[in-house]
Design a protein around this motif. Structure first.
Motif, PDB file in Angstrom:
ATOM      1  N   ASP A 121       1.223  -1.556   0.074  1.00 32.88           N
ATOM      2  CA  ASP A 121      -0.031  -0.219   0.449  1.00 32.88           C
ATOM      3  C   ASP A 121       0.269   1.358  -0.317  1.00 32.88           C
ATOM      4  O   ASP A 121       0.167   2.152  -0.728  1.00 32.88           O
ATOM      5  N   ALA A 122       1.680   1.235   0.050  1.00 35.99           N
ATOM      6  CA  ALA A 122       2.678   2.325   0.918  1.00 35.99           C
ATOM      7  C   ALA A 122       3.520   2.331  -0.319  1.00 35.99           C
ATOM      8  O   ALA A 122       3.775   3.415  -0.920  1.00 35.99           O
ATOM      9  N   VAL A 123       3.841   1.851  -1.671  1.00 33.98           N
ATOM     10  CA  VAL A 123       4.334   1.992  -2.900  1.00 33.98           C
ATOM     11  C   VAL A 123       3.608   1.873  -3.752  1.00 33.98           C
ATOM     12  O   VAL A 123       3.520   3.252  -4.413  1.00 33.98           O
ATOM     13  N   ARG A 124       2.374   1.956  -3.207  1.00 33.69           N
ATOM     14  CA  ARG A 124       1.228   2.261  -4.079  1.00 33.69           C
ATOM     15  C   ARG A 124       0.947   4.229  -4.124  1.00 33.69           C
ATOM     16  O   ARG A 124       0.902   4.555  -5.152  1.00 33.69           O
ATOM     17  N   ALA A 125       0.927   4.322  -2.191  1.00 37.27           N
ATOM     18  CA  ALA A 125       0.948   5.750  -3.104  1.00 37.27           C
ATOM     19  C   ALA A 125       1.963   6.250  -3.007  1.00 37.27           C
ATOM     20  O   ALA A 125       1.665   7.057  -3.310  1.00 37.27           O
ATOM     21  N   GLU A 126       3.176   6.206  -2.831  1.00 35.98           N
ATOM     22  CA  GLU A 126       4.358   6.424  -3.784  1.00 35.98           C
ATOM     23  C   GLU A 126       4.506   6.651  -4.764  1.00 35.98           C
ATOM     24  O   GLU A 126       4.994   7.698  -5.416  1.00 35.98           O
ATOM     25  N   ALA A 127       3.639   5.750  -5.350  1.00 28.72           N
ATOM     26  CA  ALA A 127       3.547   5.494  -6.789  1.00 28.72           C
ATOM     27  C   ALA A 127       2.580   6.802  -7.493  1.00 28.72           C
ATOM     28  O   ALA A 127       2.198   6.787  -8.321  1.00 28.72           O
ATOM     29  N   GLY A 128       1.711   7.052  -6.877  1.00 24.98           N
ATOM     30  CA  GLY A 128       0.637   7.617  -6.739  1.00 24.98           C
ATOM     31  C   GLY A 128      -0.466   7.004  -7.550  1.00 24.98           C
ATOM     32  O   GLY A 128      -1.566   7.034  -8.669  1.00 24.98           O
ATOM     33  N   GLU A 129      -0.827   5.515  -7.081  1.00 23.26           N
ATOM     34  CA  GLU A 129      -1.598   4.195  -8.438  1.00 23.26           C
ATOM     35  C   GLU A 129      -1.877   3.807  -7.225  1.00 23.26           C
ATOM     36  O   GLU A 129      -1.586   2.456  -6.755  1.00 23.26           O
ATOM     37  N   LEU A 130      -2.512   4.344  -6.356  1.00 21.38           N
ATOM     38  CA  LEU A 130      -3.969   3.976  -5.494  1.00 21.38           C
ATOM     39  C   LEU A 130      -4.835   2.415  -6.370  1.00 21.38           C
ATOM     40  O   LEU A 130      -5.148   1.755  -4.786  1.00 21.38           O
TER      41      LEU A 130
END
Length: 227
Positions: free
Chosen positions: A50-59
């Motif tokens: 989930d932190a990766v999704r947030a960092e990448a802006g791809e929730l």
């Protein structure tokens, strides 16, 4: 002021940069996809995804897309906390299986043991996660070196080129900044530590120089007690 503690970088300082780029990163690139597919539903891994999704802006990214993002970050050597955390999880399995051994220069091993025996407090500050740091030293080619260290710091403390990071580290120890010797192979990190009040010494294992700082080619050339 007498030096009472040593704070050391890892890559290019205690350990070869090539170990990270030629051994650890390829190991992650090979094993991370299967690890994520197998562990994606566990709480610790799910939080990092989930932190990766947030960092990448791809929730809304699915697991395969998250793997793709992570592989891209690995190729770019991005200093992103969820990537570092997941790398640490993958490496832990590799170390525990005996597939990985942490590289620490013999001169660093000897010096760290000697300094510890003299009563100096030893700390680590690296862009790799605290978990990854403990793995390198805990499963090193020279055996378990973790009993030598009093603490570990990573990018959660702050950027390595920011003087405030070193001020935070000093405040987290029992030592004043000017009682701590910082070792690194990067001049901007040495600059930041000095601005925070620490003493500095650079490592130039491949030659060259670190402008504005004392520097040596080996830990055997460092005596914290006479700086």
């Amino acid at each position: 002021m007498t030096i009472r503690a040593v704070l050391t970088d890892i890559e290019g300082t205690t350990s070869a940069v090539s170990f990270v780029f030629d051994v650890l990163f390829p190991y992650t690139a090979t094993h991370l996809p299967a690890f994520i597919r197998e562990e994606a539903q566990t709480l610790a891994v799910a939080e990092q995804l989930d932190a990766v999704r947030a960092e990448a802006g791809e929730l809304q990214a699915d697991t395969e897309r998250v793997i793709e993002i992570l592989q891209g970050w690995i190729a770019q050597d991005r200093k992103i906390t969820p990537l570092k955390t997941l790398q640490g999880m993958v490496w832990a399995k590799g170390y525990q299986a005996g597939e990985l051994k942490g590289h620490v220069y013999p001169d660093a091993v000897e010096a760290l043991k000697r300094w510890h025996a003299l009563g100096l407090s030893l700390y680590v500050y690296s862009s790799g996660s605290v978990q990854a740091q403990k793995l390198i030293f805990g499963y090193s080619e020279a055996g378990d070196l973790t009993p030598l260290f009093s603490g570990y710091f990573d990018t959660l403390t702050g950027a390595k080129r920011d003087p405030e990071s070193y001020a935070r580290i000093a405040s987290a120890t029992t030592h004043k900044a000017d009682e701590i010797l910082f070792l690194s192979d990067v001049v901007e990190e040495l600059d930041a530590a000095r601005k925070a009040g620490m003493k500095t010494c650079g490592l130039v294992r491949q030659g060259g120089e670190l402008a504005g700082h004392s520097y040596v080619e080996s830990f055997s050339n460092i005596d914290p007690l006479v700086l």
